[in-house]
Design a protein around this motif. Structure first.
Motif, PDB file in Angstrom:
ATOM      1  N   ARG A  25      70.181  41.646 103.122  1.00  0.00           N
ATOM      2  CA  ARG A  25      69.920  40.337 103.610  1.00  0.00           C
ATOM      3  C   ARG A  25      69.514  40.454 105.049  1.00  0.00           C
ATOM      4  N   GLU A  26      68.764  41.718 105.541  1.00  0.00           N
ATOM      5  CA  GLU A  26      68.395  41.979 106.961  1.00  0.00           C
ATOM      6  C   GLU A  26      69.555  41.820 107.734  1.00  0.00           C
ATOM      7  N   ARG A  27      70.763  42.095 107.273  1.00  0.00           N
ATOM      8  CA  ARG A  27      71.860  42.063 108.233  1.00  0.00           C
ATOM      9  C   ARG A  27      72.601  43.485 108.212  1.00  0.00           C
ATOM     10  N   HIS A  28      72.505  44.189 106.986  1.00  0.00           N
ATOM     11  CA  HIS A  28      73.382  45.529 106.884  1.00  0.00           C
ATOM     12  C   HIS A  28      72.478  46.478 105.839  1.00  0.00           C
ATOM     13  N   GLY A  62      78.832  47.211 106.969  1.00  0.00           N
ATOM     14  CA  GLY A  62      77.605  47.385 107.664  1.00  0.00           C
ATOM     15  C   GLY A  62      76.571  48.770 107.318  1.00  0.00           C
TER      16      GLY A  62
END
Length: 161
Positions: A25-28, A62
């Motif tokens: 999700r382009e977060r981790h 992460g």
């Protein structure tokens, strides 16, 4: 040791990159084991098993961390399908370099194992010459096959013959 190749069916490569991007999700970070066959230095990818399928907590910190029975699940899948782990792939948010944690903690600590790092959380387009590609040599030593060597190593032909 010969550098060899990691051969992906085109549809599997694009599905893998899409799944890694979606799962992170382009977060981790996100990651997977690539299963297939090994014939000398040539590896043929046949399926991907994503870390969060083996361990639902794999991305909680992460970065990719597998806990508990994740590896026993992986070996069960390999036995059931008659396949081997031919590589592991995980994403980084920026460039595809091997972090200290990556160097110290190979997913498969067996000489010859291939680890692939995909930049920008596998956001399309993924250029093979931007991949980080590392071969584990044992004793926490790695051979860096990144850049244009990665493009030559990771093959995504239009079709297999």
């Amino acid at each position: 040791m010969a550098e060899g190749s990691l051969n992906f069916p085109r549809s599997l490569w694009f599905d893998c990159m899409g799944q890694l991007h979606r799962r992170g999700r382009e977060r981790h970070e996100s990651g997977c084991f690539v299963l297939g066959t090994i014939d000398g230095p040539r590896r043929r990818a046949m399926r991907c098993v994503y870390y969060d399928e083996l361990d639902p907590r794999a991305y909680e910190s992460g970065v990719c961390v597998l806990h508990g029975g994740a590896f026993s699940k992986l070996w069960e899948i390999c036995r059931a399908d008659g396949l081997s782990v031919v590589a592991d792939i995980h994403t980084h948010g920026g460039e595809a370099f091997q972090s200290t944690a990556d160097r110290r903690n190979p997913m498969i600590a067996r000489p010859g194992h291939i680890a692939v790092i995909v930049p920008n959380f596998a956001r399309s387009p993924v250029w093979r010459h931007h991949l980080g590609l590392y071969r584990y040599d044992g004793d926490h030593r790695w051979t860096d096959l990144s850049g244009w060597r990665a493009r030559a190593f990771v093959k995504v032909p239009w079709s297999f013959r």
